[in-house]
Each structure stands twice: as C-alpha cells, then as structure tokens.
Motif scaffolding. Structure first.
Motif, short mmCIF file in Angstrom:
data_model
loop_
_atom_site.label_atom_id
_atom_site.label_comp_id
_atom_site.label_asym_id
_atom_site.label_seq_id
_atom_site.Cartn_x
_atom_site.Cartn_y
_atom_site.Cartn_z
N LYS A 65 13.47 44.10 31.19
CA LYS A 65 12.41 45.10 30.22
C LYS A 65 10.61 43.93 30.67
O LYS A 65 9.71 44.73 30.11
N LYS A 66 10.77 42.65 31.30
CA LYS A 66 9.65 42.60 31.59
C LYS A 66 8.63 42.71 32.26
O LYS A 66 8.05 42.67 33.23
N LEU A 67 9.77 44.08 33.04
CA LEU A 67 8.58 44.46 34.55
C LEU A 67 8.03 45.74 33.74
O LEU A 67 7.57 45.98 32.88
N ARG A 68 6.61 45.52 34.61
CA ARG A 68 5.57 46.48 34.03
C ARG A 68 5.82 47.51 35.36
O ARG A 68 6.38 47.86 36.32
N PHE A 69 4.97 48.67 34.76
CA PHE A 69 4.73 49.63 36.04
C PHE A 69 4.49 49.68 37.13
O PHE A 69 5.44 50.05 38.04
N LYS A 70 3.62 48.76 37.24
CA LYS A 70 2.91 48.72 39.00
C LYS A 70 4.30 47.98 39.38
O LYS A 70 4.55 48.70 40.83
N ASP A 71 5.17 47.57 38.89
CA ASP A 71 6.13 46.70 39.79
C ASP A 71 7.46 47.96 39.81
O ASP A 71 7.86 47.85 41.65
N ILE A 72 7.87 49.03 39.01
CA ILE A 72 8.61 49.90 39.81
C ILE A 72 7.48 50.82 40.74
O ILE A 72 8.54 51.35 41.51
N TYR A 73 6.52 50.99 40.80
CA TYR A 73 5.86 51.92 41.03
C TYR A 73 5.49 51.56 42.59
O TYR A 73 6.28 52.51 44.03
N LYS A 74 6.02 50.42 42.84
CA LYS A 74 5.70 49.35 44.21
C LYS A 74 7.44 49.57 44.74
O LYS A 74 7.64 50.05 46.18
N LEU A 75 7.65 49.45 44.13
CA LEU A 75 9.95 50.12 44.52
C LEU A 75 9.94 51.08 44.98
O LEU A 75 10.24 51.50 45.94
N TRP A 76 10.07 51.92 44.23
CA TRP A 76 9.54 53.20 44.38
C TRP A 76 8.73 53.97 45.48
O TRP A 76 9.41 54.70 46.32
N LEU A 77 7.81 53.07 46.01
CA LEU A 77 6.64 53.72 47.15
C LEU A 77 7.10 52.98 48.21
O LEU A 77 7.74 53.45 49.17
N GLU A 78 8.60 52.60 48.09
CA GLU A 78 8.89 52.09 49.15
C GLU A 78 10.24 52.50 50.13
O GLU A 78 9.98 53.36 50.69
#
Length: 385
Positions: A65-78
C-alpha cells in the motif's frame, strides 16, 4: 526488546526512534525490519504494537500500500510496450504525461477513490474531446493493480461519464472536411502556379489516390511502378518515442495495397523525379539510392507531416473563396468524388485500405452537394408526381 534511541531534529524537537523486527518475508526469505520515529515513548510504543498487529493479520501485504500510482504505471508500461507499435506507445505515454500523471503520479494507489477520479474526469471533459480515452487508460492501470493484488476494486468503474452536448449552431455542412469537384479543380489549378516543384506532385498524389499523409511521406521511388501505372503502399511515416519520425508497417493488413494511378498523375511524378535528381545533386545528395524518398525535405530526410498542412494553407489562401480543409480532407474528397463518379463500396474500400466496409460507409457517408441533389431528383423523377 528493541533498542530505543533519542535524538534531536534541526528544529529542536526531541524524537524517539526504534527498529522493529517483523519476521522473515516468505517471498524473499530475508529478514524484514522497519524504522519508526515518534515524538514520545508512548506514541512510539503504540505505533510499534499496531504495526506488529497489522503484519500478523495481513502479512507483508501492507507494504504494497506504500506504492504510488507512478510505480504501478511504470510496471504496467513495461508490459504494454511489448504489445504495441512504437507510435502507439509514444501517443500513450503522452496521454499519461500530459493528463494523468500530473494528478495521480504521487498518490498512493489505494488512496485513489471514486471522488478523485470523478473530479479528474470532469476536468478532462471541460477541455478535451477525447476525455473518455484518458479515463480508459487510467482504468487500465487500476485494473493492472488489481491483477497484482495490490488493490481490490477499480474506482474508474463507478464514475459518471459526462455527455457532450451538441451546439445548436452546429450543422452537417460544418463537419464536412472535403471539397466538391469544382473546389478541387480550383485547388489543382492553383497548384500549377507553384514555384516549389515538389508541391504539385505531392498534392496531386494525395488528391488522386486518397492515401493517408503518413503513407505519402513514407513513399520511396521503388514503390512507384511507372510501367504498370500504380503505387505500392506498404509502410507509413509516424512519430515514435521522443517524437522522432519513424517508418513502420501500415496500421492494418488491409492498409497494405497497390493503388492504380492515372496517366496525368504518373507524368507529373515522372517530371518530379527528374527535377529531384538534378536539384538534389547540387546539394550533394544521391537520389539514385534504392530507398530514396519521393517527398523529402531539403536535407533529403523525412518531411515533417505538419509541413504538408502549411503548404496546403498557403495554396488555399491564394485561391478565391476556397474553404479550408486539412490534408486528410483530400482523402475525404477522393472518396466523395469516387462515389459521385459511380464507384461501388467495395472498390472504394479496397482503394482506401479500410479493413471493414462499414468504416468506408460510416466515415465517408457524406457525398458532394451535387450528388445529394441528384439523389433527390432521381426519386422525384421516378415517382413522377
């Protein structure tokens, strides 16, 4: 019992700090510890107790839950970048960077709720035509977070999508991005007066083939068959990462096609070929190479797509009372006049490179004013009353 240390901040505040052992992370097999700081021993003891209880009940999932949106976005973009063309990737990244990330990038993923998404959708609606596309991209990343078991629900699924209202002053004619036969003839006559030798063949090909601008700017001389009088379409010019112009395959398999061309257009291309060889040789460019562009810039590199629009605006301004259309409007014009000349849907679909005949009908439903009047007259004459 863990050691508690006392320290002083720069502002003079007294703080208490301790390291908390949380056990062995089953995923990594490593010891898991964290540091907690509070302004009093009592607050520190309560925070440690609460953390240990959370870990005992939920394992280490709380840390996700400490993950921010940009962290998930980067994973998705990969993952996303391996499944789309470079031009699509570039457009997608622009959407995120210009519209989504400014609001959401630093927000903790579990803190993104319906209220925040609704507020953003409302703002996009006010200023952007394709606000639904932006919302759908945001939703895709939130769905990805669900697949990673980081969150349990997607707030985008619950927002209200505003509906665009049509202006009362809007008319069908306002939306027609094409010319009548007479208007096209006026434009072509003005082209004959052009001092830039490349402009006439460039717009002649656009108007008489209906090809897309990107397809035109990707043409090489090897794509033009002077013997059989046709042009082969098998690539398109577009923008990749960092807005760099690149060549890639057409958007669909049906976009790859061979377009027959008329004798006049073929002769104009032949004359331009001779002029290009002569003029570019003065600047040290060998235009006899296999992949020589038909319509390059003065450096013999890709011509910027925006340059085509600037050429067209200049020519239109030299005409008398000629309505402005875009370069893509010449594609509309080509289809409109094909229908007017009697071509059937299948012929137009094949020539334009549409995968589905419905695309041809839906996008190019409008025909010229003359054709509309003929249709009305045909009905009246048939009824004879």
């Amino acid at each position: 019992m863990a050691k508690i240390s006392k320290f002083e901040r720069k502002d003079g505040t007294i703080m208490y700090r301790t390291n908390v052992y949380l056990g062995i992370d089953e995923k990594t097999g490593k010891r898991k510890t964290t540091t907690i700081s509070k302004s009093s021993r009592k607050e520190l003891d309560l925070a440690v107790a609460k953390l240990k209880l959370d870990v005992e009940e939920s394992g280490f999932s709380q840390n996700s839950k400490k993950l921010r949106f940009k962290d998930i976005y980067k994973l998705w973009l990969e993952q996303y970048q391996h499944n789309v063309k470079e031009s699509t990737l570039n457009k997608t990244m622009e959407i995120f960077e210009n519209h989504i990330l400014p609001t959401f990038e630093d927000v903790y993923i579990e803190k993104i709720d319906v209220f925040l998404v609704q507020k953003s959708v409302n703002e996009w609606y006010k200023s952007l035509t394709k606000f639904k596309v932006i919302k759908n991209y945001l939703s895709t990343v939130m769905d990805y977070a669900i697949s990673l078991q980081i969150i349990e629900r997607n707030p985008c699924k619950w927002v209200n999508i505003p509906k665009k209202k049509k202006s009362p002053s809007f008319s069908e004619e306002d939306s027609e991005n094409f010319w009548s036969k007479e208007e096209l003839e006026q434009f072509l006559k003005q082209l004959e007066k052009e001092t830039n030798p490349m402009v006439l063949p460039l717009f002649r090909v656009l108007a008489f083939t209906g090809m897309r601008k990107g397809e035109l700017l990707a043409l090489t001389w090897s794509d033009i068959n002077f013997k059989d009088a046709n042009i082969r379409i098998n690539k398109t010019l577009t923008r990749g990462l960092n807005n760099v112009l690149i060549i890639q395959e057409p958007k669909t398999t049906s976009s790859a096609r061979i377009i027959p061309i008329d004798d006049r257009t073929l002769n104009i291309l032949s004359e331009w070929n001779k002029v290009q060889k002569k003029d570019f040789l003065k600047f040290g460019f060998n235009t006899l190479k296999p992949k020589q562009l038909v319509f390059p810039n003065i450096k013999n590199e890709f011509l910027s797509p925006t340059k085509v629009g600037k050429y067209m605006d200049r020519i239109i301004n030299q005409c008398e009372n000629l309505q402005r259309i875009t370069p893509h409007g010449l594609r509309h014009t080509h289809v409109s006049l094909l229908f007017e000349a009697g071509a059937n849907v299948k012929e137009v679909q094949t020539r334009l490179g549409h995968a589905d005949a419905n695309v041809t009908l839906n996008i190019y439903a409008h025909v010229s004013k003359q054709k509309k009047e003929e249709t009305a007259n045909k009905f009246a004459n048939y009824i004879a009353l």
